[in-house]
Motif scaffolding. Structure first.
Motif, mmCIF file in Angstrom:
data_model
loop_
_atom_site.group_PDB
_atom_site.id
_atom_site.type_symbol
_atom_site.label_atom_id
_atom_site.label_comp_id
_atom_site.label_asym_id
_atom_site.label_seq_id
_atom_site.Cartn_x
_atom_site.Cartn_y
_atom_site.Cartn_z
ATOM 1 N N VAL A 2 0.841 -1.196 0.000
ATOM 2 C CA VAL A 2 0.000 0.000 0.000
ATOM 3 C C VAL A 2 0.876 1.246 0.000
ATOM 4 N N GLN A 3 0.552 2.146 -0.891
ATOM 5 C CA GLN A 3 1.298 3.397 -0.958
ATOM 6 C C GLN A 3 0.341 4.546 -1.233
ATOM 7 N N LEU A 4 0.524 5.621 -0.504
ATOM 8 C CA LEU A 4 -0.223 6.856 -0.697
ATOM 9 C C LEU A 4 0.798 7.980 -0.799
ATOM 10 N N VAL A 5 0.719 8.759 -1.856
ATOM 11 C CA VAL A 5 1.695 9.824 -2.083
ATOM 12 C C VAL A 5 0.963 11.140 -2.268
ATOM 13 N N GLU A 6 1.194 12.052 -1.333
ATOM 14 C CA GLU A 6 0.584 13.376 -1.391
ATOM 15 C C GLU A 6 1.528 14.355 -2.081
ATOM 16 N N TYR A 35 -9.440 9.537 3.063
ATOM 17 C CA TYR A 35 -9.557 10.528 4.127
ATOM 18 C C TYR A 35 -8.382 11.504 4.033
ATOM 19 N N TRP A 36 -8.662 12.751 4.339
ATOM 20 C CA TRP A 36 -7.604 13.763 4.466
ATOM 21 C C TRP A 36 -7.502 14.155 5.943
ATOM 22 N N LEU A 37 -6.294 14.205 6.425
ATOM 23 C CA LEU A 37 -6.012 14.627 7.791
ATOM 24 C C LEU A 37 -4.880 15.641 7.757
ATOM 25 N N ARG A 38 -4.700 16.348 8.851
ATOM 26 C CA ARG A 38 -3.598 17.293 8.937
ATOM 27 C C ARG A 38 -3.039 17.325 10.357
ATOM 28 N N GLN A 39 -1.809 17.744 10.423
ATOM 29 C CA GLN A 39 -1.163 17.889 11.729
ATOM 30 C C GLN A 39 -0.413 19.204 11.757
ATOM 31 N N ALA A 40 -0.882 20.093 12.603
ATOM 32 C CA ALA A 40 -0.229 21.386 12.775
ATOM 33 C C ALA A 40 0.927 21.232 13.754
ATOM 34 N N PRO A 41 1.879 22.151 13.714
ATOM 35 C CA PRO A 41 3.022 22.064 14.629
ATOM 36 C C PRO A 41 2.580 21.981 16.082
ATOM 37 N N GLY A 42 3.063 20.983 16.789
ATOM 38 C CA GLY A 42 2.764 20.850 18.201
ATOM 39 C C GLY A 42 1.386 20.314 18.524
ATOM 40 N N LYS A 43 0.649 19.891 17.496
ATOM 41 C CA LYS A 43 -0.713 19.402 17.725
ATOM 42 C C LYS A 43 -0.868 17.977 17.208
ATOM 43 N N GLY A 44 -1.978 17.367 17.550
ATOM 44 C CA GLY A 44 -2.252 16.010 17.113
ATOM 45 C C GLY A 44 -2.814 15.955 15.710
ATOM 46 N N LEU A 45 -3.020 14.744 15.238
ATOM 47 C CA LEU A 45 -3.572 14.539 13.911
ATOM 48 C C LEU A 45 -5.060 14.887 13.918
ATOM 49 N N ARG A 93 0.900 19.868 8.125
ATOM 50 C CA ARG A 93 1.268 18.826 7.164
ATOM 51 C C ARG A 93 -0.014 18.055 6.878
ATOM 52 N N TYR A 94 -0.318 17.897 5.609
ATOM 53 C CA TYR A 94 -1.561 17.261 5.183
ATOM 54 C C TYR A 94 -1.276 15.848 4.682
ATOM 55 N N GLN A 107 3.267 10.122 3.368
ATOM 56 C CA GLN A 107 4.288 10.910 4.065
ATOM 57 C C GLN A 107 3.832 12.343 4.306
ATOM 58 N N GLY A 108 2.827 12.752 3.571
ATOM 59 C CA GLY A 108 2.288 14.080 3.781
ATOM 60 C C GLY A 108 2.902 15.136 2.874
#
Length: 115
Positions: A2-6, A35-45, A93-94, A107-108
């Motif tokens: 499985v590979q996902l490349v953003e 699904y799309w998710l994001r992680q801001a600096p210092g925060k969770g997914l 990072r998305y 990898q985002g």
């Protein structure tokens, strides 16, 4: 496997737009929700959006509803996240993922909104 490349992340000014892409392989993309998710600096997914197998059904987090549009092209094994009216709070990072929790994700790609 499985590979996902953003791709598509960039530095953009507030109010700007970006389109992110997610190419999937190694699994039946045309039978999968994405699904799309994001992680801001210092925060969770954080879950951002999702698109159904056919691309017809979509859903969004309240923080992005009306500004982001998710879509899916099964002929290209690619999902998209069109982002408009970006604000500094969208800096993160998305990731695209096969599940809402992000256990199987790419990898985002970095999105930075700043003047």
């Amino acid at each position: 496997q499985v590979q996902l490349v953003e791709s598509g992340g960039d530095l953009v000014q507030p109010g700007g737009s970006l389109r992110l892409s997610c190419v999937g392989s190694g699994f039946p993309f045309d039978k999968s929700w994405i699904y799309w998710l994001r992680q801001a600096p210092g925060k969770g997914l954080e879950w951002v959006s999702q698109v159904s197998v056919s691309g017809i059904t979509t859903d969004y987090a309240a923080s992005v509803k009306g500004r982001f549009t998710v879509s899916k092209d099964n002929t290209k094994n690619t999902a998209y996240l069109q982002m408009t009216s970006l604000t500094p709070e969208d800096t993160a990072r998305y990731y695209c993922s096969r599940d809402r929790q992000g256990r199987v994700r790419g990898q985002g790609t970095q999105v930075t909104v700043s003047s």
